[in-house]
Write an enzyme that holds these catalytic residues in place. Structure first.
Site, short mmCIF file in Angstrom:
data_model
loop_
_atom_site.label_atom_id
_atom_site.label_comp_id
_atom_site.label_asym_id
_atom_site.label_seq_id
_atom_site.Cartn_x
_atom_site.Cartn_y
_atom_site.Cartn_z
N ASN A 91 0.83 -1.19 0.00
CA ASN A 91 0.00 0.00 0.00
C ASN A 91 0.87 1.25 0.00
O ASN A 91 1.90 1.30 0.69
CB ASN A 91 -0.90 0.02 1.24
CG ASN A 91 -1.99 -1.04 1.17
OD1 ASN A 91 -2.62 -1.20 0.13
ND2 ASN A 91 -2.20 -1.77 2.26
N VAL A 100 0.90 1.93 8.12
CA VAL A 100 2.24 2.07 8.72
C VAL A 100 3.18 2.71 7.69
O VAL A 100 3.39 2.15 6.62
CB VAL A 100 2.79 0.71 9.19
CG1 VAL A 100 4.18 0.90 9.81
CG2 VAL A 100 1.85 0.06 10.20
N HIS A 104 6.45 -1.68 3.25
CA HIS A 104 6.33 -3.11 3.56
C HIS A 104 5.56 -3.80 2.46
O HIS A 104 4.65 -3.21 1.87
CB HIS A 104 5.66 -3.35 4.91
CG HIS A 104 4.36 -2.62 5.09
ND1 HIS A 104 4.30 -1.28 5.39
CD2 HIS A 104 3.07 -3.04 5.01
CE1 HIS A 104 3.04 -0.91 5.50
NE2 HIS A 104 2.26 -1.96 5.26
P1 AMP Z 1 -0.80 -1.33 5.73
O1 AMP Z 1 -2.25 -1.00 5.82
O2 AMP Z 1 -0.39 -1.88 4.39
O3 AMP Z 1 0.07 -0.19 6.21
O4 AMP Z 1 -0.58 -2.56 6.71
C1 AMP Z 1 -0.06 -2.46 7.99
C2 AMP Z 1 -0.06 -3.86 8.59
O5 AMP Z 1 0.78 -3.85 9.71
C3 AMP Z 1 -1.44 -4.35 9.05
O6 AMP Z 1 -1.75 -5.56 8.36
C4 AMP Z 1 -1.25 -4.57 10.55
O7 AMP Z 1 -1.96 -5.68 11.05
C5 AMP Z 1 0.25 -4.75 10.66
N1 AMP Z 1 0.85 -4.39 11.94
C6 AMP Z 1 0.66 -3.26 12.66
N2 AMP Z 1 1.41 -3.28 13.79
C7 AMP Z 1 2.09 -4.46 13.77
C8 AMP Z 1 3.04 -5.08 14.66
N3 AMP Z 1 3.43 -4.49 15.79
N4 AMP Z 1 3.52 -6.30 14.32
C9 AMP Z 1 3.13 -6.91 13.18
N5 AMP Z 1 2.25 -6.38 12.31
C10 AMP Z 1 1.73 -5.17 12.60
#
Ligand code: AMP
Length: 120
Positions: A91, A100, A104
């Site tokens: 994303n 985040v 990623h």
């Molecule tokens: P996005 O919407 O692509 O930014 O995805 C962020 C992802 O990070 C989501 O699928 C969350 O569940 C995951 N996430 C957030 N905090 C953590 C964490 N501490 N450890 C592992 N995954 C996380």
């Protein structure tokens, strides 16, 4: 968008908060998503400070791009989904709902994943 050093994945990279690590090399770290959307749901992040694919694709060195891309493939193979199939997703920005702000790639697998995007 400037990189926020206090985002949750930067803290994971610095070891300030725990993660379920499945892979690490010079350029990438991979760990289980905290809220999995599929039986296999892994996040692969570069070690460098990049906000999203937009930033990474423009500014990362060739070595970082190759190291990171190879890591994504290696993680998928190690997770056992290379034969059955998987989806990778990154994303970027508001329309994607990026949560985040550290680049990623999601790896989803372990079940039939259905449509690429939900019907409107
Ligand atoms: P996005 O919407 O692509 O930014 O995805 C962020 C992802 O990070 C989501 O699928 C969350 O569940 C995951 N996430 C957030 N905090 C953590 C964490 N501490 N450890 C592992 N995954 C996380």
């Amino acid at each position: 968008m400037a990189y926020d050093r206090n985002n949750v994945f930067a803290k994971i990279l610095r070891g300030e908060i725990p993660s379920q690590k499945v892979f690490e090399n010079e350029h990438a770290l991979a760990f289980k998503d905290i809220n999995p959307q599929a039986p296999v749901h892994i996040l692969v992040i570069p070690k460098g400070a990049y906000v999203s694919f937009e930033d990474f694709s423009a500014k990362a060195s060739p070595e970082e791009i190759v190291g990171f891309t190879r890591a994504v493939g290696e993680v998928a193979r190690a997770q056992g989904v290379a034969q059955s199939g998987y989806r990778i997703l990154a994303n970027h920005g508001p329309d994607s709902n990026q949560e985040v702000p550290h680049f990623h790639i999601h790896i989803f697998g372990g079940k039939r994943l259905g449509r690429m995007l939900p019907k409107e």
